[in-house]
Design a protein around this motif. Structure first.
Motif, PDB file in Angstrom:
ATOM      1  N   ALA A   1       0.817  -1.211   0.000  1.00 36.07           N
ATOM      2  CA  ALA A   1       0.000   0.000   0.000  1.00 36.07           C
ATOM      3  C   ALA A   1       0.848   1.258   0.000  1.00 36.07           C
ATOM      4  CB  ALA A   1      -0.919   0.011   1.227  1.00 36.07           C
ATOM      5  N   ALA A   2       2.029   1.127   0.579  1.00 37.14           N
ATOM      6  CA  ALA A   2       2.884   2.318   0.655  1.00 37.14           C
ATOM      7  C   ALA A   2       3.336   2.791  -0.702  1.00 37.14           C
ATOM      8  CB  ALA A   2       4.101   2.031   1.538  1.00 37.14           C
ATOM      9  N   SER A   3       3.394   1.820  -1.705  1.00 40.83           N
ATOM     10  CA  SER A   3       3.916   2.193  -3.014  1.00 40.83           C
ATOM     11  C   SER A   3       2.821   2.466  -4.027  1.00 40.83           C
ATOM     12  CB  SER A   3       4.839   1.084  -3.535  1.00 40.83           C
ATOM     13  OG  SER A   3       4.110  -0.115  -3.640  1.00 40.83           O
ATOM     14  N   THR A   4       1.626   1.803  -3.877  1.00 43.35           N
ATOM     15  CA  THR A   4       0.595   1.938  -4.907  1.00 43.35           C
ATOM     16  C   THR A   4      -0.536   2.871  -4.500  1.00 43.35           C
ATOM     17  OG1 THR A   4      -0.538   0.002  -4.063  1.00 43.35           O
ATOM     18  CG2 THR A   4       1.082  -0.363  -5.787  1.00 43.35           C
ATOM     19  N   ALA A   5      -0.829   2.955  -3.225  1.00 44.51           N
ATOM     20  CA  ALA A   5      -1.934   3.818  -2.817  1.00 44.51           C
ATOM     21  C   ALA A   5      -1.583   5.262  -3.149  1.00 44.51           C
ATOM     22  CB  ALA A   5      -2.170   3.676  -1.313  1.00 44.51           C
ATOM     23  N   PRO A   6      -2.509   5.960  -3.753  1.00 43.64           N
ATOM     24  CA  PRO A   6      -2.211   7.349  -4.128  1.00 43.64           C
ATOM     25  C   PRO A   6      -1.913   8.180  -2.892  1.00 43.64           C
ATOM     26  CG  PRO A   6      -4.545   6.892  -4.349  1.00 43.64           C
ATOM     27  CD  PRO A   6      -3.893   5.596  -4.076  1.00 43.64           C
ATOM     28  N   LYS A   7      -0.770   8.789  -2.897  1.00 43.39           N
ATOM     29  CA  LYS A   7      -0.375   9.612  -1.770  1.00 43.39           C
ATOM     30  C   LYS A   7      -1.207  10.895  -1.744  1.00 43.39           C
ATOM     31  CE  LYS A   7       4.360   7.940  -1.600  1.00 43.39           C
ATOM     32  NZ  LYS A   7       5.782   8.318  -1.608  1.00 43.39           N
ATOM     33  N   THR A   8      -1.538  11.286  -0.534  1.00 47.15           N
ATOM     34  CA  THR A   8      -2.342  12.496  -0.382  1.00 47.15           C
ATOM     35  C   THR A   8      -1.457  13.702  -0.622  1.00 47.15           C
ATOM     36  OG1 THR A   8      -3.661  11.359   1.259  1.00 47.15           O
ATOM     37  CG2 THR A   8      -3.835  13.748   1.193  1.00 47.15           C
ATOM     38  N   ALA A   9      -1.742  14.408  -1.660  1.00 52.80           N
ATOM     39  CA  ALA A   9      -0.932  15.575  -2.007  1.00 52.80           C
ATOM     40  C   ALA A   9      -1.214  16.710  -1.035  1.00 52.80           C
ATOM     41  CB  ALA A   9      -1.226  16.004  -3.439  1.00 52.80           C
ATOM     42  N   GLY A  10      -0.267  17.645  -1.002  1.00 57.83           N
ATOM     43  CA  GLY A  10      -0.434  18.774  -0.097  1.00 57.83           C
ATOM     44  C   GLY A  10      -1.673  19.582  -0.409  1.00 57.83           C
ATOM     45  N   LYS A  11      -2.081  19.612  -1.677  1.00 58.38           N
ATOM     46  CA  LYS A  11      -3.246  20.414  -2.040  1.00 58.38           C
ATOM     47  C   LYS A  11      -4.545  19.838  -1.489  1.00 58.38           C
ATOM     48  CE  LYS A  11      -3.808  18.044  -6.461  1.00 58.38           C
ATOM     49  NZ  LYS A  11      -3.830  18.206  -7.906  1.00 58.38           N
ATOM     50  N   ASP A  12      -4.507  18.595  -1.003  1.00 58.41           N
ATOM     51  CA  ASP A  12      -5.723  17.984  -0.487  1.00 58.41           C
ATOM     52  C   ASP A  12      -5.973  18.381   0.964  1.00 58.41           C
ATOM     53  OD1 ASP A  12      -6.135  16.753  -2.872  1.00 58.41           O
ATOM     54  OD2 ASP A  12      -5.071  14.914  -2.304  1.00 58.41           O
ATOM     55  N   TYR A  13      -5.023  19.074   1.606  1.00 59.65           N
ATOM     56  CA  TYR A  13      -5.206  19.519   2.991  1.00 59.65           C
ATOM     57  C   TYR A  13      -5.572  21.001   2.974  1.00 59.65           C
ATOM     58  CZ  TYR A  13      -2.929  15.170   4.321  1.00 59.65           C
ATOM     59  OH  TYR A  13      -2.608  13.856   4.487  1.00 59.65           O
ATOM     60  N   PRO A  14      -6.775  21.323   3.369  1.00 56.26           N
ATOM     61  CA  PRO A  14      -7.171  22.753   3.317  1.00 56.26           C
ATOM     62  C   PRO A  14      -6.510  23.582   4.410  1.00 56.26           C
ATOM     63  CG  PRO A  14      -8.943  21.422   4.239  1.00 56.26           C
ATOM     64  CD  PRO A  14      -7.886  20.458   3.796  1.00 56.26           C
ATOM     65  N   GLU A  15      -6.103  22.940   5.527  1.00 57.53           N
ATOM     66  CA  GLU A  15      -5.513  23.688   6.626  1.00 57.53           C
ATOM     67  C   GLU A  15      -4.168  23.090   7.010  1.00 57.53           C
ATOM     68  OE1 GLU A  15      -8.386  23.580   9.747  1.00 57.53           O
ATOM     69  OE2 GLU A  15      -9.546  25.270   8.941  1.00 57.53           O
ATOM     70  N   THR A  16      -3.340  23.924   7.645  1.00 58.23           N
ATOM     71  CA  THR A  16      -2.014  23.501   8.076  1.00 58.23           C
ATOM     72  C   THR A  16      -1.851  23.830   9.555  1.00 58.23           C
ATOM     73  OG1 THR A  16      -1.076  23.908   5.889  1.00 58.23           O
ATOM     74  CG2 THR A  16       0.468  23.774   7.726  1.00 58.23           C
ATOM     75  N   ARG A  17      -1.465  22.787  10.322  1.00 63.63           N
ATOM     76  CA  ARG A  17      -1.269  22.983  11.764  1.00 63.63           C
ATOM     77  C   ARG A  17       0.226  23.193  12.013  1.00 63.63           C
ATOM     78  NH1 ARG A  17      -0.201  19.971  16.365  1.00 63.63           N
ATOM     79  NH2 ARG A  17      -1.369  20.609  18.234  1.00 63.63           N
ATOM     80  N   LEU A  18       0.555  24.316  12.715  1.00 64.04           N
ATOM     81  CA  LEU A  18       1.957  24.701  12.929  1.00 64.04           C
ATOM     82  C   LEU A  18       2.244  24.806  14.420  1.00 64.04           C
ATOM     83  CD1 LEU A  18       2.356  27.488  10.220  1.00 64.04           C
ATOM     84  CD2 LEU A  18       3.152  25.121  10.087  1.00 64.04           C
ATOM     85  N   GLN A  19       3.448  24.332  14.802  1.00 63.61           N
ATOM     86  CA  GLN A  19       3.977  24.559  16.158  1.00 63.61           C
ATOM     87  C   GLN A  19       5.248  25.381  15.986  1.00 63.61           C
ATOM     88  OE1 GLN A  19       6.136  21.540  18.660  1.00 63.61           O
ATOM     89  NE2 GLN A  19       4.190  21.599  19.817  1.00 63.61           N
ATOM     90  N   ILE A  20       5.291  26.540  16.648  1.00 64.44           N
ATOM     91  CA  ILE A  20       6.392  27.487  16.461  1.00 64.44           C
ATOM     92  C   ILE A  20       7.148  27.598  17.773  1.00 64.44           C
ATOM     93  CG2 ILE A  20       7.024  29.800  15.694  1.00 64.44           C
ATOM     94  CD1 ILE A  20       4.141  29.948  14.505  1.00 64.44           C
ATOM     95  N   ARG A  21       8.463  27.317  17.706  1.00 61.39           N
ATOM     96  CA  ARG A  21       9.312  27.416  18.881  1.00 61.39           C
ATOM     97  C   ARG A  21      10.343  28.530  18.671  1.00 61.39           C
ATOM     98  NH1 ARG A  21       9.237  23.226  22.464  1.00 61.39           N
ATOM     99  NH2 ARG A  21       7.910  21.452  21.920  1.00 61.39           N
ATOM    100  N   LEU A  22      10.617  29.235  19.745  1.00 65.37           N
ATOM    101  CA  LEU A  22      11.614  30.294  19.687  1.00 65.37           C
ATOM    102  C   LEU A  22      12.991  29.709  19.925  1.00 65.37           C
ATOM    103  CD1 LEU A  22       9.791  33.101  21.733  1.00 65.37           C
ATOM    104  CD2 LEU A  22       9.908  32.832  19.245  1.00 65.37           C
ATOM    105  N   ALA A  23      13.980  30.180  19.169  1.00 68.43           N
ATOM    106  CA  ALA A  23      15.343  29.686  19.328  1.00 68.43           C
ATOM    107  C   ALA A  23      15.898  30.015  20.706  1.00 68.43           C
ATOM    108  CB  ALA A  23      16.238  30.267  18.242  1.00 68.43           C
ATOM    109  N   SER A  24      15.350  31.067  21.331  1.00 67.91           N
ATOM    110  CA  SER A  24      15.812  31.461  22.667  1.00 67.91           C
ATOM    111  C   SER A  24      15.157  30.646  23.762  1.00 67.91           C
ATOM    112  CB  SER A  24      15.530  32.952  22.889  1.00 67.91           C
ATOM    113  OG  SER A  24      14.141  33.223  22.734  1.00 67.91           O
ATOM    114  N   GLY A  25      14.218  29.776  23.389  1.00 67.56           N
ATOM    115  CA  GLY A  25      13.544  28.946  24.376  1.00 67.56           C
ATOM    116  C   GLY A  25      12.204  29.521  24.769  1.00 67.56           C
ATOM    117  N   GLY A  26      11.511  28.805  25.624  1.00 73.39           N
ATOM    118  CA  GLY A  26      10.218  29.268  26.073  1.00 73.39           C
ATOM    119  C   GLY A  26       9.089  28.386  25.576  1.00 73.39           C
ATOM    120  N   GLN A  27       7.875  28.815  25.904  1.00 69.11           N
ATOM    121  CA  GLN A  27       6.690  28.035  25.551  1.00 69.11           C
ATOM    122  C   GLN A  27       6.461  28.076  24.040  1.00 69.11           C
ATOM    123  OE1 GLN A  27       4.853  26.293  27.620  1.00 69.11           O
ATOM    124  NE2 GLN A  27       3.348  25.633  26.104  1.00 69.11           N
ATOM    125  N   PRO A  28       6.212  26.929  23.411  1.00 65.88           N
ATOM    126  CA  PRO A  28       5.923  26.940  21.966  1.00 65.88           C
ATOM    127  C   PRO A  28       4.528  27.495  21.691  1.00 65.88           C
ATOM    128  CG  PRO A  28       5.705  24.715  22.829  1.00 65.88           C
ATOM    129  CD  PRO A  28       6.245  25.549  23.948  1.00 65.88           C
TER     130      PRO A  28
END
Length: 374
Positions: A283-310
């Protein structure tokens, strides 16, 4: 009378008699008769090209039970005129050539068989091990022509029966050997499958280890989070590798089964079974991979290089990277929208200022990503 004269008196063709005696190396009446009967109907070769068989005499078989057709052959020799060879007693029985005129035959005291002359009695003693004989007044009448033909027919029937028994034994032995060969083939196929599975797992392990980032490249403050992500990713890769191995093994088994069924159908003259559709790849090779365009939203976690709460946010996948900078600047005064830089730790990537106008989808951040802000 020689073996040749006996065979000729039985009515066999003189040329075939010569052929049989030369081919068997004059080893006796039984081998010559067997040769004539086995090659009956075959064309005669040139006698000069016939190679004589080993002239070693057949074993006397002292002490062994006497075979009926051996006695029959000796009886035929006597019937067709073989003369007695002398006055020696049969196996120390005391029956000699000086027996009285009343003695017309020699009788075995152990089995009761009667013999026409001393030669036959001696032959019986060698084959059976019997050693007690006596003179008998019973006269053994010579066989008539009809009886001779009947005796020859009986010998042929016995030879055919022996051949049939030997053919059955050969068939059983062939089946046993075939069963052994098939079992060895199945064991070898199983060993090959196990070796193939181990090789595939080794390759998957090497590939997985090669994807790990260098420890020195990971910032110390992100070590725990990245370690958790790496463990989860390794587990996922292992599961995919096992699934691929199992799918490949099942496909190989199915292909071998279909091949065996086709070969069996060809041997039995039946219609070939329909071939199933090619086995689906993992399945890993034949199943059509979900392209990025199929995700309407993007979940992001942002961390500061100086540290602190993400900081965590969800944005549309078509939103530019600048909106992420604006979101972060709204959360903390330490970030300036125009000077902030974003990067990824795995795979390592730093986004340039011109990337701020590109969408999250184009930058490969969908459906989720962890960004380092500096």
């Amino acid at each position: 009378m020689s073996d040749k004269d006996v065979l000729l008196s039985m009515g066999f063709d003189p040329a075939r008699v010569e052929w049989a005696l030369k081919a068997t190396g004059n080893r006796g009446l039984q081998p010559a008769m067997d040769f004539i009967l086995e090659n009956e109907g075959k064309p005669m070769p040139d006698l000069s090209s016939v190679t004589s068989a080993s002239s070693a005499p057949a074993p006397s078989g002292g002490g062994e039970p006497m075979e009926e057709d051996d006695e029959d052959l000796e009886a035929l020799k006597a019937v067709y005129g073989k003369q007695a060879a002398g006055g020696s007693s049969a196996g120390g029985s005391g029956a000699g050539s000086s027996a009285g005129a009343e003695a017309k035959s020699i009788k075995c005291s152990l089995c009761g068989k009667t013999f026409k002359n001393v030669d036959l009695a001696n032959f019986h003693a060698e084959k059976s091990g019997h050693d007690q004989f006596e003179e008998s007044t019973d006269e053994i009448k010579p066989l008539t022509e009809e009886e001779k033909k009947q005796k020859l027919a009986e010998l042929r029937e016995k030879l055919a029966a022996k051949r049939a028994v030997k053919a059955k034994e050969d068939a059983k032995e062939t089946l046993a050997n075939e069963a052994i060969r098939r079992k060895a083939g199945r064991d070898m196929n199983q060993i090959r499958e196990e070796m193939k599975q181990k090789e595939l797992l080794k390759e998957a392990e090497k590939k997985r280890k090669g994807m790990r980032p260098a420890d020195a490249a990971v910032p110390s403050w992100t070590g725990r989070t990245l370690c958790t992500d790496m463990v989860a990713e390794e587990k996922l890769e292992d599961a995919k590798a096992r699934a691929a191995v199992k799918a490949q093994i099942e496909a190989d088994k199915k292909a071998r089964a279909e091949k065996a069924a086709r070969e069996k159908a060809l041997r039995e003259g039946k219609a070939l079974p329909e071939q199933s559709a090619p086995a689906a790849a993992p399945a890993a090779s034949t199943a059509p991979k979900t392209a990025g365009k199929d995700y309407p939203e993007t979940r992001l976690q942002i961390r500061l290089a100086s540290g602190g709460q993400p900081y965590t946010t969800t944005l549309p996948s078509d939103a530019p990277l600048r909106e992420v900078a604006e979101f972060l600047a709204a959360q903390t005064l330490a970030v300036n929208v125009d000077t902030v830089k974003f990067s990824l730790t795995f795979p390592r990537k730093t986004f340039a200022p011109e990337d701020f106008s590109r969408s999250l989808r184009d930058l490969g951040l969908t459906p989720s990503a962890v960004l380092i802000a500096s």
